[in-house]
Design a protein around this motif. Structure first.
Motif, PDB file in Angstrom:
ATOM      1  N   ASP A   1      58.396 -26.587 -27.406  1.00  0.00           N
ATOM      2  CA  ASP A   1      57.507 -25.873 -28.312  1.00  0.00           C
ATOM      3  C   ASP A   1      56.102 -25.741 -27.729  1.00  0.00           C
ATOM      4  O   ASP A   1      55.453 -24.686 -27.847  1.00  0.00           O
ATOM      5  N   SER A   2      55.631 -26.807 -27.074  1.00  0.00           N
ATOM      6  CA  SER A   2      54.305 -26.764 -26.449  1.00  0.00           C
ATOM      7  C   SER A   2      54.287 -25.781 -25.284  1.00  0.00           C
ATOM      8  O   SER A   2      53.323 -25.029 -25.109  1.00  0.00           O
ATOM      9  N   LEU A   3      55.342 -25.776 -24.490  1.00  0.00           N
ATOM     10  CA  LEU A   3      55.421 -24.846 -23.358  1.00  0.00           C
ATOM     11  C   LEU A   3      55.488 -23.398 -23.839  1.00  0.00           C
ATOM     12  O   LEU A   3      54.848 -22.511 -23.262  1.00  0.00           O
ATOM     13  N   VAL A   4      56.258 -23.158 -24.892  1.00  0.00           N
ATOM     14  CA  VAL A   4      56.342 -21.804 -25.445  1.00  0.00           C
ATOM     15  C   VAL A   4      54.963 -21.377 -25.949  1.00  0.00           C
ATOM     16  O   VAL A   4      54.539 -20.225 -25.753  1.00  0.00           O
ATOM     17  N   GLY A   5      54.254 -22.308 -26.576  1.00  0.00           N
ATOM     18  CA  GLY A   5      52.915 -21.991 -27.057  1.00  0.00           C
ATOM     19  C   GLY A   5      51.969 -21.659 -25.924  1.00  0.00           C
ATOM     20  O   GLY A   5      51.201 -20.683 -26.008  1.00  0.00           O
ATOM     21  N   LEU A   6      52.023 -22.437 -24.850  1.00  0.00           N
ATOM     22  CA  LEU A   6      51.168 -22.178 -23.691  1.00  0.00           C
ATOM     23  C   LEU A   6      51.548 -20.855 -23.028  1.00  0.00           C
ATOM     24  O   LEU A   6      50.678 -20.062 -22.641  1.00  0.00           O
ATOM     25  N   ALA A   7      52.841 -20.587 -22.917  1.00  0.00           N
ATOM     26  CA  ALA A   7      53.298 -19.327 -22.316  1.00  0.00           C
ATOM     27  C   ALA A   7      52.818 -18.132 -23.131  1.00  0.00           C
ATOM     28  O   ALA A   7      52.430 -17.095 -22.573  1.00  0.00           O
ATOM     29  N   THR A   8      52.823 -18.271 -24.436  1.00  0.00           N
ATOM     30  CA  THR A   8      52.364 -17.189 -25.310  1.00  0.00           C
ATOM     31  C   THR A   8      50.883 -16.905 -25.085  1.00  0.00           C
ATOM     32  O   THR A   8      50.453 -15.742 -25.024  1.00  0.00           O
ATOM     33  N   LEU A   9      50.102 -17.976 -24.937  1.00  0.00           N
ATOM     34  CA  LEU A   9      48.669 -17.806 -24.667  1.00  0.00           C
ATOM     35  C   LEU A   9      48.453 -17.124 -23.324  1.00  0.00           C
ATOM     36  O   LEU A   9      47.615 -16.219 -23.198  1.00  0.00           O
ATOM     37  N   LEU A  10      49.201 -17.535 -22.313  1.00  0.00           N
ATOM     38  CA  LEU A  10      49.066 -16.934 -20.981  1.00  0.00           C
ATOM     39  C   LEU A  10      49.429 -15.449 -21.018  1.00  0.00           C
ATOM     40  O   LEU A  10      48.737 -14.622 -20.417  1.00  0.00           O
TER      41      LEU A  10
ATOM     42  N   LEU B   1      47.057 -28.040 -27.162  1.00  0.00           N
ATOM     43  CA  LEU B   1      47.431 -26.628 -27.214  1.00  0.00           C
ATOM     44  C   LEU B   1      46.477 -25.856 -28.127  1.00  0.00           C
ATOM     45  O   LEU B   1      46.060 -24.740 -27.802  1.00  0.00           O
ATOM     46  N   THR B   2      46.110 -26.457 -29.256  1.00  0.00           N
ATOM     47  CA  THR B   2      45.162 -25.815 -30.170  1.00  0.00           C
ATOM     48  C   THR B   2      43.804 -25.645 -29.504  1.00  0.00           C
ATOM     49  O   THR B   2      43.162 -24.595 -29.599  1.00  0.00           O
ATOM     50  N   GLU B   3      43.376 -26.685 -28.806  1.00  0.00           N
ATOM     51  CA  GLU B   3      42.085 -26.628 -28.115  1.00  0.00           C
ATOM     52  C   GLU B   3      42.097 -25.579 -27.004  1.00  0.00           C
ATOM     53  O   GLU B   3      41.121 -24.842 -26.822  1.00  0.00           O
ATOM     54  N   ILE B   4      43.183 -25.514 -26.259  1.00  0.00           N
ATOM     55  CA  ILE B   4      43.290 -24.543 -25.173  1.00  0.00           C
ATOM     56  C   ILE B   4      43.237 -23.121 -25.714  1.00  0.00           C
ATOM     57  O   ILE B   4      42.615 -22.234 -25.121  1.00  0.00           O
TER      58      ILE B   4
ATOM     59  N   LEU C   1      47.129 -12.567 -19.890  1.00  0.00           N
ATOM     60  CA  LEU C   1      47.626 -11.994 -18.640  1.00  0.00           C
ATOM     61  C   LEU C   1      48.943 -11.272 -18.920  1.00  0.00           C
ATOM     62  O   LEU C   1      50.016 -11.692 -18.469  1.00  0.00           O
ATOM     63  N   PRO C   2      48.890 -10.192 -19.668  1.00  0.00           N
ATOM     64  CA  PRO C   2      50.124  -9.491 -20.039  1.00  0.00           C
ATOM     65  C   PRO C   2      50.897  -8.975 -18.834  1.00  0.00           C
ATOM     66  O   PRO C   2      52.096  -8.691 -18.934  1.00  0.00           O
ATOM     67  N   GLU C   3      50.219  -8.882 -17.690  1.00  0.00           N
ATOM     68  CA  GLU C   3      50.900  -8.438 -16.471  1.00  0.00           C
ATOM     69  C   GLU C   3      52.003  -9.416 -16.044  1.00  0.00           C
ATOM     70  O   GLU C   3      52.904  -9.056 -15.287  1.00  0.00           O
ATOM     71  N   LEU C   4      51.945 -10.649 -16.524  1.00  0.00           N
ATOM     72  CA  LEU C   4      52.941 -11.644 -16.129  1.00  0.00           C
ATOM     73  C   LEU C   4      54.313 -11.383 -16.752  1.00  0.00           C
ATOM     74  O   LEU C   4      55.332 -11.834 -16.226  1.00  0.00           O
ATOM     75  N   LYS C   5      54.319 -10.708 -17.893  1.00  0.00           N
ATOM     76  CA  LYS C   5      55.556 -10.505 -18.652  1.00  0.00           C
ATOM     77  C   LYS C   5      56.055 -11.854 -19.187  1.00  0.00           C
ATOM     78  O   LYS C   5      55.565 -12.916 -18.831  1.00  0.00           O
ATOM     79  N   GLU C   6      57.042 -11.810 -20.055  1.00  0.00           N
ATOM     80  CA  GLU C   6      57.490 -13.014 -20.755  1.00  0.00           C
ATOM     81  C   GLU C   6      58.097 -14.053 -19.817  1.00  0.00           C
ATOM     82  O   GLU C   6      57.770 -15.236 -19.880  1.00  0.00           O
ATOM     83  N   GLU C   7      58.989 -13.643 -18.930  1.00  0.00           N
ATOM     84  CA  GLU C   7      59.663 -14.607 -18.050  1.00  0.00           C
ATOM     85  C   GLU C   7      58.671 -15.315 -17.139  1.00  0.00           C
ATOM     86  O   GLU C   7      58.723 -16.534 -16.963  1.00  0.00           O
ATOM     87  N   ARG C   8      57.747 -14.560 -16.559  1.00  0.00           N
ATOM     88  CA  ARG C   8      56.785 -15.170 -15.641  1.00  0.00           C
ATOM     89  C   ARG C   8      55.780 -16.057 -16.367  1.00  0.00           C
ATOM     90  O   ARG C   8      55.334 -17.062 -15.828  1.00  0.00           O
ATOM     91  N   SER C   9      55.414 -15.711 -17.575  1.00  0.00           N
ATOM     92  CA  SER C   9      54.485 -16.552 -18.325  1.00  0.00           C
ATOM     93  C   SER C   9      55.133 -17.894 -18.653  1.00  0.00           C
ATOM     94  O   SER C   9      54.465 -18.927 -18.636  1.00  0.00           O
ATOM     95  N   ALA C  10      56.438 -17.892 -18.929  1.00  0.00           N
ATOM     96  CA  ALA C  10      57.155 -19.145 -19.193  1.00  0.00           C
ATOM     97  C   ALA C  10      57.195 -20.008 -17.928  1.00  0.00           C
ATOM     98  O   ALA C  10      56.985 -21.222 -17.982  1.00  0.00           O
ATOM     99  N   ARG C  11      57.464 -19.372 -16.790  1.00  0.00           N
ATOM    100  CA  ARG C  11      57.454 -20.101 -15.510  1.00  0.00           C
ATOM    101  C   ARG C  11      56.075 -20.650 -15.213  1.00  0.00           C
ATOM    102  O   ARG C  11      55.917 -21.789 -14.738  1.00  0.00           O
ATOM    103  N   ALA C  12      55.052 -19.856 -15.495  1.00  0.00           N
ATOM    104  CA  ALA C  12      53.680 -20.280 -15.232  1.00  0.00           C
ATOM    105  C   ALA C  12      53.312 -21.486 -16.085  1.00  0.00           C
ATOM    106  O   ALA C  12      52.702 -22.445 -15.598  1.00  0.00           O
TER     107      ALA C  12
ATOM    108  N   LYS D   1      62.041 -33.510 -25.769  1.00  0.00           N
ATOM    109  CA  LYS D   1      62.184 -32.241 -25.056  1.00  0.00           C
ATOM    110  C   LYS D   1      62.010 -31.047 -25.995  1.00  0.00           C
ATOM    111  O   LYS D   1      61.492 -29.999 -25.593  1.00  0.00           O
ATOM    112  N   GLN D   2      62.434 -31.201 -27.233  1.00  0.00           N
ATOM    113  CA  GLN D   2      62.233 -30.114 -28.189  1.00  0.00           C
ATOM    114  C   GLN D   2      60.746 -29.904 -28.456  1.00  0.00           C
ATOM    115  O   GLN D   2      60.271 -28.767 -28.543  1.00  0.00           O
TER     116      GLN D   2
END
Length: 230
Positions: free
Chosen positions: A145-154, A78-81, A158-169, A140-141
Motif C-alpha cells: 500500500d505504501s509503495l502504491v501510494g509512492l508510485a501514485t505520487l511519482l 508517505l503523507t509527509e512526502i 512525472l507522468p512520463e514514467l507511466k504506471e509500470e515505470r512509476s511502480a518500479r521507481a 507485505k500488504q
C-alpha cells in the motif's frame, strides 16, 4: 505495582491496543539510541515493564515488533512526502528538472526520519527472517500500500514514467534508501579509517546527498528509457 499488575491481566481489546502501542513507542525510543542490531527483546521487555513472555503475547518476535513499527513509520512518511513533493516540484518544469526536484524532496524527507531508514536498511536481511507467514503477509500488504501510494505520487509529478515505470521507481527508491543508509552509517572502525586516510573520503558521502544524487540519476534514466520505448 497493583495497578500495573491489574492492567497486565486485563483482557479488553482497548487495553491490548494500548499495550501494543506502548511496546511500539518504547521500541521507537530505543532506536533513537541504538541500531536495530542492538535492540534486544529482553531490553525492550525491561523498558516496557513486562516479562518477555508477556511481550510475546502481543508480538510473536522482536522482528515482528520492528516490522509493525516500520509499517507505521512508512505510512506516516508517505503523507509527509505528498506535501513535500507538492511544495517543491513545479509541474510545469521540464521532466529532468522535475526529476531532480522530486529526488531532492525525497532525500530531505527520508533524511529527517532516521528510524525509518534504519528499519528499511534491516528489512530484507534481518526483520523478515524471524516472522510467521501471517506477520509477513500483513507486513507485505502494508508495504504494498505504501509503495502504491509512492508510485501514485511519482506518476502525478512525472507522468512520463507511466504506471509500470512509476511502480518500479517507487520500489527502487525504497531499496536505495536502505542500501545507502547502511553504507553511510558504517562501523566505528570504518569511520576511523575514513578519518585517518583522506583518500577514502569519497567513499563516505552524506546520506541525503548520496540519496538525492542516486535517485535523480535513476529517475532521469527511467525518463530517457521511457522516451525511447514505444
Amino acid at each position: 505495582m497493583g495497578g500495573v499488575t491489574a492492567f497486565q491481566r486485563a483482557r479488553s481489546e482497548e487495553q491490548r491496543t494500548v499495550r501494543r502501542q506502548s511496546i511500539l513507542q518504547t521500541a521507537a525510543a530505543m532506536l533513537d539510541e541504538m541500531p536495530v542490531a542492538a535492540l534486544s527483546l529482553n531490553e525492550l521487555s525491561r523498558r516496557v515493564g513486562l516479562a518477555k513472555s508477556n511481550v510475546l503475547r502481543y508480538f510473536e518476535s522482536r522482528e515482528a515488533v520492528l516490522l509493525d513499527l516500520l509499517d507505521h513509520a512508512a505510512a506516516e512518511l508517505l503523507t509527509e512526502i505528498d506535501e513535500a513533493l507538492q511544495s517543491n516540484v513545479d509541474p510545469s518544469a521540464p521532466p529532468h528538472s522535475r526529476a531532480q526536484s522530486v529526488a531532492s524532496a525525497l532525500a530531505t524527507s527520508f533524511a529527517t526520519h532516521p528510524m525509518l531508514c534504519e528499519l528499511l536498511s534491516a528489512q530484507a536481511g534481518v526483520l523478515e527472517r524471524n516472522v510467521s507467514i501471517e506477520v509477513a503477509t500483513r507486513y507485505k500488504q502494508g508495504a504494498r500500500d505504501s509503495l502504491v501510494g509512492l508510485a501514485t505520487l511519482l506518476q502525478r509529478l512525472l507522468p512520463e514514467l507511466k504506471e509500470e515505470r512509476s511502480a518500479r521507481a517507487a520500489s527502487m527508491i525504497i531499496i536505495l534508501v536502505g542500501a545507502l543508509w547502511t553504507h553511510n552509517h558504517p562501523a566505528p572502525a570504518v569511520l576511523a579509517a575514513y578519518d585517518a586516510d583522506p583518500s577514502l573520503a569519497f567513499m563516505h558521502v552524506p546520506f541525503a546527498e548520496a540519496l538525492e544524487q542516486t535517485v535523480a540519476t535513476f529517475l532521469v534514466g527511467m525518463l530517457i528509457e521511457g522516451a525511447h520505448t514505444p
